[in-house]
Write a protein that holds these residues in place. Structure first.
Motif, PDB file in Angstrom:
ATOM      1  N   TYR A   1      13.583 -11.515 -27.247  1.00 15.87           N
ATOM      2  CA  TYR A   1      14.270 -10.995 -26.336  1.00 15.87           C
ATOM      3  C   TYR A   1      15.443 -10.420 -26.852  1.00 15.87           C
ATOM      4  N   ALA A   2      16.367 -11.274 -27.650  1.00 11.51           N
ATOM      5  CA  ALA A   2      17.465 -10.687 -28.012  1.00 11.51           C
ATOM      6  C   ALA A   2      17.455  -9.670 -29.026  1.00 11.51           C
ATOM      7  N   GLN A   3      16.439  -9.397 -29.766  1.00  7.58           N
ATOM      8  CA  GLN A   3      16.337  -8.037 -30.669  1.00  7.58           C
ATOM      9  C   GLN A   3      15.841  -7.089 -29.549  1.00  7.58           C
ATOM     10  N   THR A   4      15.185  -7.274 -28.615  1.00  4.87           N
ATOM     11  CA  THR A   4      14.861  -6.174 -27.818  1.00  4.87           C
ATOM     12  C   THR A   4      15.994  -5.923 -26.674  1.00  4.87           C
ATOM     13  N   HIS A   5      17.047  -6.918 -26.465  1.00  7.13           N
ATOM     14  CA  HIS A   5      17.933  -6.584 -25.348  1.00  7.13           C
ATOM     15  C   HIS A   5      19.184  -6.989 -26.016  1.00  7.13           C
ATOM     16  N   PRO A   6      19.741  -6.776 -27.216  1.00  2.00           N
ATOM     17  CA  PRO A   6      20.837  -7.354 -27.728  1.00  2.00           C
ATOM     18  C   PRO A   6      22.134  -7.438 -27.080  1.00  2.00           C
ATOM     19  N   THR A   7      22.289  -6.277 -26.186  1.00  2.00           N
ATOM     20  CA  THR A   7      23.527  -6.234 -25.260  1.00  2.00           C
ATOM     21  C   THR A   7      23.503  -7.097 -24.150  1.00  2.00           C
ATOM     22  N   ARG A   8      22.241  -7.814 -23.849  1.00  2.00           N
ATOM     23  CA  ARG A   8      22.504  -8.766 -22.510  1.00  2.00           C
ATOM     24  C   ARG A   8      22.604 -10.194 -23.034  1.00  2.00           C
ATOM     25  N   VAL A   9      22.559 -10.410 -24.402  1.00  2.00           N
ATOM     26  CA  VAL A   9      22.723 -11.804 -24.718  1.00  2.00           C
ATOM     27  C   VAL A   9      24.127 -12.125 -25.386  1.00  2.00           C
ATOM     28  N   ARG A  10      24.712 -13.154 -24.632  1.00  2.00           N
ATOM     29  CA  ARG A  10      26.183 -13.675 -24.928  1.00  2.00           C
ATOM     30  C   ARG A  10      25.858 -14.646 -26.618  1.00  2.00           C
ATOM     31  N   SER A  11      24.764 -15.355 -26.366  1.00  2.00           N
ATOM     32  CA  SER A  11      24.519 -16.307 -27.542  1.00  2.00           C
ATOM     33  C   SER A  11      23.194 -16.701 -27.486  1.00  2.00           C
ATOM     34  N   LEU A  12      22.627 -17.264 -28.567  1.00  2.00           N
ATOM     35  CA  LEU A  12      21.367 -17.733 -28.602  1.00  2.00           C
ATOM     36  C   LEU A  12      21.564 -19.155 -29.076  1.00  2.00           C
ATOM     37  N   VAL A  13      20.646 -19.974 -28.430  1.00  2.00           N
ATOM     38  CA  VAL A  13      20.690 -21.477 -28.794  1.00  2.00           C
ATOM     39  C   VAL A  13      19.201 -21.680 -29.052  1.00  2.00           C
TER      40      VAL A  13
END
Length: 195
Positions: free
Chosen positions: A113-125
């Protein structure tokens, strides 16, 4: 769950269930919880990873998992279908950016998801990272983990004909696609229990 509500997001033939902490504090950051599996599902106790006074929490059952319907279906159920569902859910809830938290299979899904929508992700845990490498799949589904949990392994083996146990993932795929609902449900329960 007084501060949560359950809704559905429909797409193709799937109804994806989610729970959203509807706290009145609009300024709280939002976190989406991606469960393990695939095929697992969320449990209200999954909210314990987050302080509800500091985060709004979104839990959802991925396609074919938990309370989403159809149950245990693998049709139109790829990683990229799930990534699209996460994005559709973000849009439906009107969230600009959120923290993405994933465990086990959920960590793989979070990365996709983060790779596909990087501008929508504040952080990854990410916890219990499971990246679907062949060595991980063999260990978890083909026998390595059986030494750690022998009783659970026996429940996992039960639906699979002994002649097909040389490739458990393929055997389960066939069971989950069976035309007989009883077979599909037995396999789904055994798979989820092993997860």
């Amino acid at each position: 769950m007084k501060s949560a509500e359950t809704r559905a997001v429909s797409q193709v033939c799937y109804r994806v269930q989610y729970i959203y902490s509807a706290l009145s504090v609009a300024i709280l950051p939002i976190v989406v919880f991606l469960h393990g599996g695939p095929g697992g599902g969320v449990d209200p106790k999954d909210r314990q990873f987050f302080n509800p006074e500091k985060y709004k929490i979104v839990l959802f059952d991925q396609r074919g998992a938990g309370k989403s319907t159809p149950s245990a279906s693998t049709e139109y159920n790829t990683t990229w279908d799930l990534v699209a569902d996460i994005e559709r859910l973000r849009e439906k809830l009107g969230i600009e950016k959120w923290h993405v938290f994933g465990g086990s299979w959920g960590s793989t899904l979070a990365l996709a998801y983060a790779q596909t929508h990087p501008t929508r992700v504040r952080s990854l845990v990410l916890r219990g990272i499971f990246t679907l490498r062949e060595s991980e799949l063999k260990f978890f589904y083909q026998g390595g983990a059986s030494h750690l949990f022998p009783e659970e392994w026996n429940h996992y083996l039960a639906p699979v004909d002994p002649s097909k146990r040389h490739d458990m993932v393929t055997a389960y795929h066939a069971l989950l696609d069976s035309p007989e609902e009883k077979t599909r449900l037995w396999a789904a329960r055994a798979w989820s229990r092993w997860e």
